[in-house]
Design a protein around this motif. Structure first.
Motif, PDB file in Angstrom:
ATOM      1  N   TYR A 173      -0.615   8.656 -26.225  1.00 21.27           N
ATOM      2  CA  TYR A 173      -2.089   8.085 -25.806  1.00 21.27           C
ATOM      3  C   TYR A 173      -2.832   7.757 -27.028  1.00 21.27           C
ATOM      4  CZ  TYR A 173      -6.399   7.271 -23.578  1.00 21.27           C
ATOM      5  OH  TYR A 173      -7.556   6.785 -23.028  1.00 21.27           O
ATOM      6  N   ASP A 174      -2.909   6.836 -27.562  1.00 21.60           N
ATOM      7  CA  ASP A 174      -3.725   6.982 -28.855  1.00 21.60           C
ATOM      8  C   ASP A 174      -4.562   5.715 -28.817  1.00 21.60           C
ATOM      9  OD1 ASP A 174      -2.011   4.909 -29.276  1.00 21.60           O
ATOM     10  OD2 ASP A 174      -0.973   5.775 -30.849  1.00 21.60           O
ATOM     11  N   GLY A 175      -4.954   4.907 -27.684  1.00 24.43           N
ATOM     12  CA  GLY A 175      -6.208   3.896 -27.909  1.00 24.43           C
ATOM     13  C   GLY A 175      -5.228   2.730 -27.891  1.00 24.43           C
ATOM     14  N   SER A 176      -4.155   2.536 -28.816  1.00 24.40           N
ATOM     15  CA  SER A 176      -3.397   1.376 -28.835  1.00 24.40           C
ATOM     16  C   SER A 176      -2.074   1.472 -27.824  1.00 24.40           C
ATOM     17  CB  SER A 176      -2.996   1.016 -30.346  1.00 24.40           C
ATOM     18  OG  SER A 176      -2.145   2.293 -30.755  1.00 24.40           O
ATOM     19  N   ARG A 177      -1.681   2.623 -27.641  1.00 27.05           N
ATOM     20  CA  ARG A 177      -0.592   2.836 -26.733  1.00 27.05           C
ATOM     21  C   ARG A 177      -0.834   3.828 -25.690  1.00 27.05           C
ATOM     22  NH1 ARG A 177       3.779   4.616 -31.196  1.00 27.05           N
ATOM     23  NH2 ARG A 177       1.912   5.709 -31.984  1.00 27.05           N
ATOM     24  N   ASP A 178      -0.061   3.772 -24.671  1.00 25.94           N
ATOM     25  CA  ASP A 178      -0.341   4.599 -23.801  1.00 25.94           C
ATOM     26  C   ASP A 178       1.267   4.850 -22.987  1.00 25.94           C
ATOM     27  OD1 ASP A 178      -0.970   6.463 -21.618  1.00 25.94           O
ATOM     28  OD2 ASP A 178      -2.445   5.377 -20.724  1.00 25.94           O
ATOM     29  N   THR A 179       1.607   6.007 -22.303  1.00 28.25           N
ATOM     30  CA  THR A 179       2.887   6.096 -21.703  1.00 28.25           C
ATOM     31  C   THR A 179       2.889   6.323 -20.211  1.00 28.25           C
ATOM     32  OG1 THR A 179       3.327   7.370 -23.646  1.00 28.25           O
ATOM     33  CG2 THR A 179       4.752   7.704 -22.054  1.00 28.25           C
ATOM     34  N   PHE A 180       3.932   5.556 -19.783  1.00 23.73           N
ATOM     35  CA  PHE A 180       4.158   5.551 -18.101  1.00 23.73           C
ATOM     36  C   PHE A 180       5.316   6.534 -18.043  1.00 23.73           C
ATOM     37  CE2 PHE A 180       5.466   3.691 -14.250  1.00 23.73           C
ATOM     38  CZ  PHE A 180       4.410   3.742 -13.514  1.00 23.73           C
ATOM     39  N   ILE A 181       5.189   7.611 -16.949  1.00 25.79           N
ATOM     40  CA  ILE A 181       5.852   8.594 -16.728  1.00 25.79           C
ATOM     41  C   ILE A 181       6.586   8.301 -15.407  1.00 25.79           C
ATOM     42  CG2 ILE A 181       6.835  11.045 -16.510  1.00 25.79           C
ATOM     43  CD1 ILE A 181       6.051  10.332 -19.459  1.00 25.79           C
ATOM     44  N   GLN A 191      14.568  12.420  -2.018  1.00 22.71           N
ATOM     45  CA  GLN A 191      14.870  11.081  -3.023  1.00 22.71           C
ATOM     46  C   GLN A 191      13.397  10.492  -3.570  1.00 22.71           C
ATOM     47  OE1 GLN A 191      17.799  10.178  -3.674  1.00 22.71           O
ATOM     48  NE2 GLN A 191      19.106  11.414  -1.886  1.00 22.71           N
ATOM     49  N   GLN A 192      12.371  11.487  -3.540  1.00 27.54           N
ATOM     50  CA  GLN A 192      11.101  10.596  -3.819  1.00 27.54           C
ATOM     51  C   GLN A 192      11.029  10.325  -5.333  1.00 27.54           C
ATOM     52  OE1 GLN A 192       7.587  12.870  -2.928  1.00 27.54           O
ATOM     53  NE2 GLN A 192       6.413  11.086  -4.203  1.00 27.54           N
ATOM     54  N   PRO A 193      10.573   9.226  -5.497  1.00 29.96           N
ATOM     55  CA  PRO A 193      10.328   8.867  -7.004  1.00 29.96           C
ATOM     56  C   PRO A 193       8.750   8.741  -6.930  1.00 29.96           C
ATOM     57  CG  PRO A 193      10.259   6.715  -5.731  1.00 29.96           C
ATOM     58  CD  PRO A 193      10.695   7.931  -4.640  1.00 29.96           C
ATOM     59  N   THR A 194       8.355   9.310  -8.228  1.00 31.87           N
ATOM     60  CA  THR A 194       7.009   9.312  -8.385  1.00 31.87           C
ATOM     61  C   THR A 194       6.609   8.801  -9.959  1.00 31.87           C
ATOM     62  OG1 THR A 194       4.853  10.646  -8.394  1.00 31.87           O
ATOM     63  CG2 THR A 194       6.684  11.689  -9.340  1.00 31.87           C
ATOM     64  N   HIS A 195       5.495   8.457 -10.131  1.00 31.88           N
ATOM     65  CA  HIS A 195       5.087   7.870 -11.460  1.00 31.88           C
ATOM     66  C   HIS A 195       3.594   8.491 -11.859  1.00 31.88           C
ATOM     67  CE1 HIS A 195       2.809   5.121  -9.130  1.00 31.88           C
ATOM     68  NE2 HIS A 195       1.988   4.828 -10.350  1.00 31.88           N
ATOM     69  N   TRP A 196       3.162   8.646 -12.899  1.00 31.69           N
ATOM     70  CA  TRP A 196       1.928   8.742 -13.222  1.00 31.69           C
ATOM     71  C   TRP A 196       1.620   8.168 -14.840  1.00 31.69           C
ATOM     72  CZ3 TRP A 196       4.718  12.895 -12.640  1.00 31.69           C
ATOM     73  CH2 TRP A 196       4.906  13.781 -13.936  1.00 31.69           C
ATOM     74  N   THR A 197       0.420   7.655 -15.192  1.00 29.86           N
ATOM     75  CA  THR A 197       0.230   7.417 -16.591  1.00 29.86           C
ATOM     76  C   THR A 197      -0.294   8.528 -17.269  1.00 29.86           C
ATOM     77  OG1 THR A 197      -0.418   5.429 -15.707  1.00 29.86           O
ATOM     78  CG2 THR A 197      -1.191   5.608 -17.884  1.00 29.86           C
ATOM     79  N   ALA A 198       0.133   8.802 -18.663  1.00 27.25           N
ATOM     80  CA  ALA A 198      -0.302   9.971 -19.492  1.00 27.25           C
ATOM     81  C   ALA A 198      -1.983  10.006 -19.527  1.00 27.25           C
ATOM     82  CB  ALA A 198       0.389   9.648 -20.633  1.00 27.25           C
ATOM     83  N   SER A 199      -2.419   8.601 -19.820  1.00 31.34           N
ATOM     84  CA  SER A 199      -3.783   8.877 -20.085  1.00 31.34           C
ATOM     85  C   SER A 199      -4.734   9.147 -18.822  1.00 31.34           C
ATOM     86  CB  SER A 199      -4.343   7.537 -20.451  1.00 31.34           C
ATOM     87  OG  SER A 199      -4.036   6.351 -19.341  1.00 31.34           O
ATOM     88  N   ILE A 200      -4.155   8.934 -17.803  1.00 26.10           N
ATOM     89  CA  ILE A 200      -4.950   9.443 -16.445  1.00 26.10           C
ATOM     90  C   ILE A 200      -4.521  10.316 -15.556  1.00 26.10           C
ATOM     91  CG2 ILE A 200      -6.275   7.074 -16.623  1.00 26.10           C
ATOM     92  CD1 ILE A 200      -4.733   6.113 -14.407  1.00 26.10           C
ATOM     93  N   GLY A 201      -3.167  10.575 -15.684  1.00 26.10           N
ATOM     94  CA  GLY A 201      -2.560  11.587 -15.049  1.00 26.10           C
ATOM     95  C   GLY A 201      -2.485  11.047 -13.475  1.00 26.10           C
ATOM     96  N   ARG A 202      -2.303  11.987 -12.518  1.00 23.68           N
ATOM     97  CA  ARG A 202      -2.538  11.222 -10.970  1.00 23.68           C
ATOM     98  C   ARG A 202      -3.043  12.442 -10.312  1.00 23.68           C
ATOM     99  NH1 ARG A 202       2.573   8.334  -8.098  1.00 23.68           N
ATOM    100  NH2 ARG A 202       1.558   8.133  -5.981  1.00 23.68           N
ATOM    101  N   LEU A 203      -4.073  11.970  -9.542  1.00 22.44           N
ATOM    102  CA  LEU A 203      -4.874  12.950  -8.757  1.00 22.44           C
ATOM    103  C   LEU A 203      -4.354  12.861  -7.194  1.00 22.44           C
ATOM    104  CD1 LEU A 203      -8.241  11.871  -9.751  1.00 22.44           C
ATOM    105  CD2 LEU A 203      -6.925  13.554 -10.675  1.00 22.44           C
ATOM    106  N   THR A 204      -4.615  13.987  -6.515  1.00 22.99           N
ATOM    107  CA  THR A 204      -4.080  13.935  -5.316  1.00 22.99           C
ATOM    108  C   THR A 204      -5.090  13.448  -4.344  1.00 22.99           C
ATOM    109  OG1 THR A 204      -3.127  16.189  -5.728  1.00 22.99           O
ATOM    110  CG2 THR A 204      -3.348  15.498  -3.335  1.00 22.99           C
ATOM    111  N   SER A 205      -4.732  12.196  -3.876  1.00 23.11           N
ATOM    112  CA  SER A 205      -5.798  11.433  -2.905  1.00 23.11           C
ATOM    113  C   SER A 205      -4.730  10.629  -1.971  1.00 23.11           C
ATOM    114  CB  SER A 205      -6.559  10.462  -4.013  1.00 23.11           C
ATOM    115  OG  SER A 205      -6.868   9.442  -3.100  1.00 23.11           O
ATOM    116  N   PRO A 206      -5.280  11.165  -0.619  1.00 25.96           N
ATOM    117  CA  PRO A 206      -4.644  10.380   0.711  1.00 25.96           C
ATOM    118  C   PRO A 206      -4.921   9.287   0.775  1.00 25.96           C
ATOM    119  CG  PRO A 206      -6.082  12.146   1.062  1.00 25.96           C
ATOM    120  CD  PRO A 206      -6.101  12.190  -0.283  1.00 25.96           C
TER     121      PRO A 206
END
Lengths: 391, 396, 393, 518
Positions: free
Chosen positions: A65-73, A127-142
């Motif tokens: 995550y460097d401004g020009s690139r970000d990573t999706f996990i 069987q749950q898939p999940t994902h987040w973006t390196a730059s912002i992570g993932r908050l717990t929000s219902p």
């Protein structure tokens, strides 16, 4: 042919499997015997990582995550029971001792690699898939709004059962690795082999490259759940049960374009740069000690000619092959394609895993593509992962 | 593959029986053989021939080949005592890797040149004659060549071998050039022209093709220079038949000479030519073999006519050259005829032949030909001998 | 241009057993011996009125020759196999899919067909017969000069040896114009029961003329024969070809075709004179009783002069008539049978049928100037383990 | 987070119980080593998807290598699955709409017929040798003597220097160690042999399978082959934009000592008969649901005054999102326009002006603002293939799909795979992508997990196992919010980027699959 040995071992394992199961089942009741029985049987230990099987340890060798690139996990639980995982971001962004930015190449002084680890826990329902973006992570929000074709609403990042609170990467810019280890609800490592993952590196111009997380398979009957994870090898003081997880490979092989060679897909004026990212399998999250290994390279061109070089990987490293040596250059190799074998030096205390990205250039245009490396051979030494102690 | 290997085993077992059975008329145009005979090979300025030979096995095969030139001493003059055929032989060797096909144009031969550019789509290159592994140095024939080509399978030392690995075809192309004798365009009958001129329509050409005649070898081949085709053991052939015998009968179904071409209106007609070579050949003494042939011809009314032909070494005979009457449409009275040819009892050699049918279409000023392999029946008591100079057998 | 005129009419459609030093099996299919079953894999006929299919002025016909080599009369039971494809929407004969596009019915599909028409002929001793596929043979012309297309011996005014005649014989013209198909003739006795008499020889001469362009070309090949095994032919209507219970010699394991790679420049002629080859194949098996044609998956093994090997496969039923370079693709220049891909001028293709056995002939087209045609029989190797069957009505 | 008070021993006991419980679950046990994998050398390589359309700059580069120190013969099969148009002159590539031709001045639409046309070839790789070729061109030995052409004008050449500075001489594709009197050989005198034909069609879509064999073409148990694929598109136009995706070939390792070297390859199944590791029981695909908006990619205005993804001139990021009228064309939707207002999707006469959907007020019309959304293509192949008898019934397999979203909610569908299936996920069970269970609007979350299982066909007992292998491609498509994203390497007008990935494997099958060689 290491592979032949590999497969032969596999057959022996298959043949002995019932015996192992019997021995190991008794062992659950009679822990002492089981340990002897299973440990005494070298077939319980085996070296192999995978990018296509559900595993107990997932390694994402390249997260940027460097401004020009970000990573999706993306991570999924491939089982029908809830799975927990303990994850570690390792920030290996070089620090500029002086003024400027090492990544931008403006550092006035010396660039020193850092090894800064941040950990967090996730849990995934069946069987749950999940994902987040390196730059912002993932908050717990219902309150995350799901996607809805009637909205229509297709911008639904965050929708779904949150896997836990995933922090954003610790710094900006960030480059390093993500490692997730399957644990039970108490936090003890287990060999469930229920996790799979992918990472997508996206550029601000829309370019995308994708690789599968490297998985380390857990051995079903030898994992004692302590904080020292034993990858491959045999019995030792740290590993009284022998291998708890399959080990890293002895070598990796990469078929790539020689530096400066054209990609015939894009014509004679195109060029290709090959960027390799390697991380040692050994990690000491307890003492925060970076693992330093020397990597030996053997490069074969299409004419069977062989060249060699070496470099050092200090905890994490991403480098262009051309920056290591000119043996990868088309003027040296004299052929468009080169097969490069990489292995840890004999003295290295760890194997390594990695991925490769090929950067294609045509004039001002560029396009990236990522691959998983091919693994060869059986590393007979143990690589250790030390988890931090404490509540 | 195992199943196939099994089949090979069965075949081999069956074959033993066959071989023990001794010689049988196995001159063939459709099976791999040990001796290939191309009775009609022509390069005379108006015609040229492409030879194709293939190794049908998975091992390298060697062959010793002979060109025999049956052209007249003075080809532009009629035959006669002072203008006999040359009957000159030249030989060369070829070797073919597993399953390798090869070819050459007889007027050009084929040189060993590793720099032959292969065919290619990009850049476009389809004029790729000689591309491929050269089979050896194949000499070009002399400027005026009308004769035969015979290739004998040999081992690496040059000794004859009954491998039965060779098959072949010959493609004869006729150019529409000016015939210097008749001063007519070759493929445009009645169209006068100037010899050496360009007043014949070069877009007209004629291509005809036939399969080489193969003689199948037996397993009792002693590898000596005398090849025994059929027959019982003799002084020359202590093992008896090393190769299958030449046929006793050739059966030619053909148009009556000058019969109307049924598929074409107007006054188109069909003329047939037979090219004949003796089975016995002595390349050591170079004595041309002479064979007298008895021909029995039946028309559609079952009426029989007979005639004789004599062929020395090689000859290309139009039916009306053999006999102006018995093959003539007016005589036979039917479009089709069946001729049965056999060597006369006084002749010590059998013979081989191919046919060529010329369809002459005056309405369109065109002549086109088709070569044809004829049927065979029975086998000669033999033996017919092919004698190779002894110094061409054994280590080169 | 000529090859276009010709090709426009063309229907788009294993490793050798290295037995060194072993003579090939004698019991096999043959095209140079008299036999009891003859097959003409290529019977083609198209009149000048076929402007939709042939260029104006082009006419194609086949002269079929059939002879009895013995001194006794023989009856033959023959079957014309009509392999014309037809449009699914109009029912018209089609050789290219666009011929099924019709403003009123839209575009149909060009569906392969198979229909047989049978007839019987009595051939007197040593008698050569011949007819045009488009006209057949009927009636009698009992005195020289015999009219073409008529039988010579009527058994009323004239007789053959032993009182034999062509009485009761009639050969119909092929069923459609244009016609693409095959002919098969079987030696039978007077009652139509198959007999083990290897006395039949045959040829086919293909004649292509173009009155518009003033050209003519001819090609000739022998009919493919199956030898009856003496004493093995029983009187049922199922003819067993090869295999353990064989009544007739079997069809081969491999057909071997030596050919110019399509698009190769004829090395003999001046200027660019591309050569291409049409391969025509029919199965050894046919069920004339239930009207089920034979079928096979055909494996092609292709060697160039560099000893390099390619292969492809293609299923066929009833009949295949295709340029070599259209066997594996519709884009000829990309085919493994094209000179530009194979890299050499000539090649060897080994054809291995899976299913029923196959018979084949090849047409070689030289198309630099006026079309010039040469035809030849393919070579054979090996015996099939499984029998083929011809079931008579 | 830890449960306080547990000792290591107690943890171990607990862990053991959990492990044993887990061991009973599908996929929980560790697979035997040398499983089918794309990241380990193997004796059989499968390249599930190859694309060629040279007229539109689309081609595929195949790289393959021998990782052992002894030469290896490779027996490969191209399988052409390009559908054939019933009308000559028409093409079913990229889709059936292009299967048309003008006959007698009238345009007819034809039908597309499936095709399964294998073409095989053999070549030899020397020790440790890598090589690669373009599928559209192939590669061969004995081509050194073919002159090349200069990239800048097509002049004939044999060396770069003959084409002037900065230019290259494009030579015929050539296996590097061609041998022969004029050719090169390896240090050990090794040479390449054989030839690789160019793709049988162009345009071409197909598959490649390569098998390690010995000199007699008998399959050999040498797990020494690695391979990967690059599918690239060189767009026309002055900017010559390029796009590329890549994946590793799927490797099926041989089981040493088990192959009987005949021409029927047995993949998996009973250990006593298996010659190669079997294909997986289940394929697992993690994916974006089709139509999901990419949470990372934002079309922002760069300091140099162009939008980061669309490249349109801008003064602010808002302008990069908006569908504006520039040079009489809307920047996002591409519609003709005279002013920015023409590029808004507004309700006019109860029809949305750009999307054409029914409406009663402007609010009913979805915005035409710029979005980057994701679409996933899935390619599936049966593991059983009959190159000998071409019995496609042996390969025909019903694929069952179990789809899980991030709410743990489950959907399912199925689709038959005849011999090759390449399809966008949201077209799996419907032609209306937005209604598919693979659409984010239906699934409700951004990403999902799909488990794919080939259903065993009892009719194939002993002849085929009905397992599947495959490949996924992820495409990011630019467009207006009202447009469901449909783009790929062929239809690349709206393609922002592409990436391919190998699927994950789980479990094994008791049934064997078979590859029948000619």
């Amino acid at each position: 042919m290491g592979e032949a040995v590999f497969s032969t071992t596999a057959q022996q394992r298959a043949r002995f499997a019932p015996w192992i199961v019997a021995a190991c089942s008794k062992a659950v009741a009679l822990a002492a015997i089981v340990l002897v029985a299973t440990v005494a049987d070298p077939r319980c230990g085996r070296a192999e990582s995978t990018s296509e099987r559900s595993s107990s340890i997932l390694i994402f060798p390249k997260v940027v995550y460097d401004g020009s690139r970000d990573t999706f996990i993306q991570i999924s639980n491939t089982s029908n029971s809830m799975v927990h995982a303990h994850c570690f971001y390792v920030d290996a962004t070089p620090i500029c001792i002086g003024s400027g930015d090492c990544l931008a190449g403006t550092c006035s002084g010396r660039c020193e690699p850092q090894w800064q680890e941040v950990d967090f826990n996730i849990w995934l329902t069946r069987q749950q898939p999940t994902h987040w973006t390196a730059s912002i992570g993932r908050l717990t929000s219902p309150n995350d709004e799901p996607c809805d074709r009637n909205g229509p609403e297709y911008d639904c990042d965050g929708a779904g059962i949150d896997p836990g609170r995933v922090p954003p990467v610790s710094g900006f810019p960030f480059q390093g690795e993500l490692r997730c280890i399957e644990v039970d609800q108490s936090g003890a490592p287990i060999s469930g082999n229920h996790l799979k993952g992918e990472a997508t590196i996206l550029s601000s111009d829309g370019d995308a490259s994708k690789y599968n997380a490297v998985g380390i398979l857990g051995e079903p009957f030898t994992n004692d759940g302590d904080n020292v994870l034993c990858l491959g090898g045999g019995v030792s003081d740290e590993c009284p049960n022998g291998a708890e997880y399959q080990g890293c490979g002895q070598r990796v092989v990469l078929n790539h374009f020689a530096g400066g060679a054209d990609n015939p897909l894009f014509g004679p004026t195109s060029t290709v740069d090959t960027e390799v990212t390697l991380v040692p399998c050994r990690a000491d999250y307890e003492r925060q000690e970076p693992t330093r290994i020397v990597v030996q390279f053997l490069a074969y061109n299409e004419l069977e000619q062989r060249f060699s070089t070496s470099t050092t990987v200090d905890c994490w490293r991403s480098f262009l092959l051309g920056d290591i040596s000119n043996i990868f250059d088309v003027l040296t190799a004299q052929t468009r394609f080169v097969a490069t074998h990489m292995r840890p030096s004999e003295a290295a205390n760890s194997g390594f895993v990695g991925i490769v990205e090929e950067h294609n250039f045509l004039g001002d245009e560029s396009a990236r593509v990522a691959f998983n490396l091919h693994e060869l051979g059986n590393r007979d030494k143990t690589d250790l992962i030390f988890l931090p102690e404490g509540p | 593959m195992d199943m196939q290997r099994g089949r090979i085993g069965l075949m081999a077992a069956a074959l033993v029986g066959l071989v023990v059975g001794g010689a049988q008329a196995q001159v063939t145009t459709e099976k791999s053989a040990s001796i290939l005979v191309f009775p009609k090979v022509v390069s005379d300025g108006t015609r040229d021939t492409v030879i194709q030979i293939t190794n049908t096995s998975n091992s390298m095969v060697h062959a010793h080949c002979f060109y025999v030139n049956g052209a007249l001493t003075f080809p532009e003059l009629p035959a006669g005592p002072i203008n006999p055929p040359l009957w000159i032989e030249i030989d060369f060797d070829i070797w073919l890797t597993k399953q390798q096909p090869t070819h050459w144009v007889v007027s050009q031969g084929r040189l060993v040149n590793a720099a032959d550019a292969p065919c290619s789509n990009n850049p476009a290159n389809y004029s790729c004659n000689d591309a491929g592994i050269d089979p050896g140095r194949v000499p070009p024939v002399v400027e005026y060549f009308t004769g035969e080509l015979k290739c004998i399978e040999v081992d690496p030392s040059g000794a004859p071998l009954s491998g039965n690995h060779l098959k072949g075809e010959a493609t004869t192309t006729t150019f529409n050039v000016c015939n210097p004798i008749t001063e007519e365009c070759v493929l445009e009958p009645g169209t006068s022209c100037t010899p050496g001129g360009t007043d014949c329509d070069s877009s007209i050409q004629d291509v005809a093709k036939y399969n080489a005649l193969g003689v199948i070898g037996n397993e009792n081949n002693d590898g000596d220079p005398v090849l025994c085709l059929g027959g019982e053991p003799t002084e020359d052939c202590p093992n008896g038949a090393e190769y299958d015998a030449c046929p006793q009968f050739w059966i030619a179904n053909h148009f009556a000479q000058g019969a109307p071409e049924p598929a074409i209106d107007d006054d188109a007609e069909v003329n047939t030519t037979w090219t004949i070579v003796p089975c016995t050949q002595n390349f050591e003494t170079q004595n041309p073999e002479r064979v007298t042939i008895f021909i029995e011809t039946w028309n559609e009314f079952e009426q029989a006519f007979s005639s004789f032909a004599t062929v020395t070494c090689w000859d290309e005979l139009a039916l009306d050259e053999i006999n102006e009457v018995t093959f003539d449409y007016q005589t036979l009275g039917t479009t089709f005829a069946q001729s049965r040819l056999r060597p006369s009892s006084q002749t010590r050699s059998g013979f081989m032949m191919v046919g060529s049918e010329a369809h002459v279409y005056p309405g369109n000023n065109i002549t086109q030909t088709a070569d044809v392999n004829y049927h065979i029946e029975g086998e000669r008591s033999g033996p017919d001998l092919i004698t190779i100079p002894f110094d061409q057998v054994g280590p080169q | 241009m000529r090859q276009v005129r010709w090709a426009s009419w063309v229907m788009g459609l294993a490793m050798a057993l290295g037995v060194c030093g072993v003579r090939p099996v004698a019991a096999d299919m043959t095209s140079d011996r008299a036999a009891a079953i003859l097959t003409w894999p290529s019977v083609i006929s198209a009149g000048v009125n076929q402007a939709d299919i042939l260029p104006t002025g082009v006419e194609i016909d086949t002269v079929i020759q059939l002879s009895n080599t013995s001194t006794d009369p023989v009856w033959v039971h023959c079957f014309y196999e009509n392999a014309n494809p037809h449009c699914s929407n109009t029912g018209e004969v089609c050789y290219a899919a666009e011929e099924c596009c019709n403003p009123s019915t839209g575009c149909g599909i060009c569906i392969p067909g198979w229909n047989e028409t049978d007839f019987r002929v009595q051939i007197t001793p040593r008698q050569p017969l011949g007819w045009l596929a488009s006209e057949g043979m009927s009636g009698y012309s009992t005195t020289p000069d015999k009219a073409f297309g008529k039988f010579p011996i009527d058994g009323v005014n004239n007789f053959g040896i032993g009182g034999s005649s062509n009485a009761g014989s009639r050969i119909p013209p092929v069923a459609e114009d244009p016609f693409l198909g095959a002919l098969r003739c079987i030696a039978v006795d007077q009652d139509g029961v198959p007999v083990d008499r290897n006395v039949l020889t045959g040829q086919a001469t293909l004649v292509v003329q173009d009155d518009e362009e003033d050209y003519l070309t001819v090609g000739k090949h022998n009919a493919v024969g199956l030898l009856a095994i003496e004493g093995a032919v029983n009187d049922d209507n199922t003819l067993v070809i090869g295999g353990p219970e064989a009544e007739y010699n079997g069809c081969p394991n491999y057909l071997i075709l030596n050919h110019f790679f399509d698009g190769a420049d004829d090395p003999v002629t001046e200027g660019f004179d591309p050569v291409s080859t049409i391969l025509e194949m029919v199965p050894c098996s046919d069920d004339y009783l239930r009207q089920v044609p034979g079928a096979a998956v055909v494996q092609y093994l292709v060697y160039n002069e560099f000893e390099q090997r390619f292969s492809t496969s293609r299923p066929m039923q009833c009949k295949q008539f295709s340029l070599l370079s259209n066997i594996d693709t519709t884009q000829n220049e990309r085919s493994i049978f094209s000179a530009g891909v194979s890299g050499t001028l000539t090649g060897q293709s080994r054809i291995n049928p899976i299913g029923n056995g196959l018979m084949a002939v090849a047409h070689e087209l030289h198309t630099g100037g006026d079309l010039s045609l040469a035809e030849f029989n393919v070579h054979y190797q090996g015996d099939r383990a499984n029998p083929d069957f011809i079931v008579l009505p | 987070m830890r449960v306080a008070g547990l000792t290591n021993g107690m943890r171990f006991a607990l862990a053991a119980v959990v492990v044993l419980a887990a061991a009973a679950l599908p996929g929980a046990t560790a697979p035997a080593s040398a499983d089918i994998a794309s990241d380990h050398p193997a004796a059989i390589l499968v390249f599930p998807k190859l694309l060629v359309d040279t007229a539109n700059g689309l081609d595929t580069l195949i790289r393959i290598g021998n990782v052992s120190d002894t030469p290896l013969n490779v027996y490969c099969f191209y399988t052409n699955v390009t559908p054939t148009c019933t009308i000559p002159g028409g093409s079913c590539f990229p889709d059936q709409l292009s299967c048309s031709a003008i006959v007698g001045g009238q345009t007819f639409i034809g039908g597309c017929l499936p095709q399964w046309q294998p073409t095989d070839f053999i070549f030899r790789l020397t020790r440790e040798q890598p090589t690669g070729w373009l599928v559209s061109r192939g590669e061969t030995v004995n081509c050194r003597l073919i002159d090349g052409v200069c990239a800048n004008g097509g002049a004939s050449c044999t060396r770069d220097t003959q084409c002037g500075a900065g230019n290259r001489c494009i030579l015929a594709p050539c296996l590097p160690l061609e041998g022969g009197p004029l050719g090169r050989t390896g240090p050990g005198g090794q040479t390449n042999e054989g030839a690789i034909p160019l793709s049988p069609d162009d345009p071409f879509i197909g598959e490649l399978k390569c098998i390690a064999v010995d000199e007699t073409l008998s399959p050999i148990a040498r797990n020494d082959l690695i391979g990967d694929v690059l599918i690239g598109k060189l767009a026309s136009g002055p900017t010559a934009e390029i796009e590329i995706e890549g994946y590793n070939a799927i490797g099926l390792p041989a089981i040493p000592g088990k192959g009987n070297r005949d021409d029927t390859l047995v993949l998996g199944g009973p250990p006593e008969t298996a010659e190669y590791e079997g294909c997986p029981n289940i394929l697992i695909l993690d994916h974006y649901f089709d139509g999901a908006v990419d949470p990372v990619l934002q079309n922002t205005c760069l300091p140099e005054g162009t939008c980061s993804i669309s490249g349109v001139a801008c003064a602010s990021t808002a302008e990069c999102r908006a569908n504006r009228c520039i040079a009489n064309a809307c920047t996002v939707s591409g519609d003709a326009c005279a002013m920015d207002a023409d590029c808004k999707n507004t309700c006019e006469n109860e029809v949305c002006s750009l999307s054409g959907t029914t409406c009663f007020e402007d609010a009913d019309c979805v915005s035409s603002d710029y979005q980057v959304r994701v679409a996933t293509d899935l390619t599936l192949l049966p593991c059983t293939q009959d190159y000998e008898g071409r019995d496609l019934d042996l390969s025909r397999t019903v694929a069952q799909f179990l789809v899980f979203n991030e709410f743990e909610q489950r959907f399912s569908t199925s689709r038959t795979v005849d011999c090759f299936k390449e399809i966008q996920l949201s077209n799996m069970e419907t032609a209306d992508n937005s209604r598919s269970i693979f659409s984010a609007g239906v699934a409700g979350t951004l990403t999902g997990q799909t488990r794919i299982r080939g259903v065993v066909d009892e009719d194939n007992a002993g002849r085929g196992g009905n397992t599947l292998i495959g490949l996924a491609e992820e495409f990011r498509c630019a467009g207006a919010e009202y447009e469901f994203p449909v783009c790929d390497m062929v239809d690349s007008a709206r393609l922002v980027s592409s990436s391919a990935k190998n699927l994950h494997f789980q479990g094994r099958r008791p049934q064997s699959d078979f590859i029948y060689l000619p």
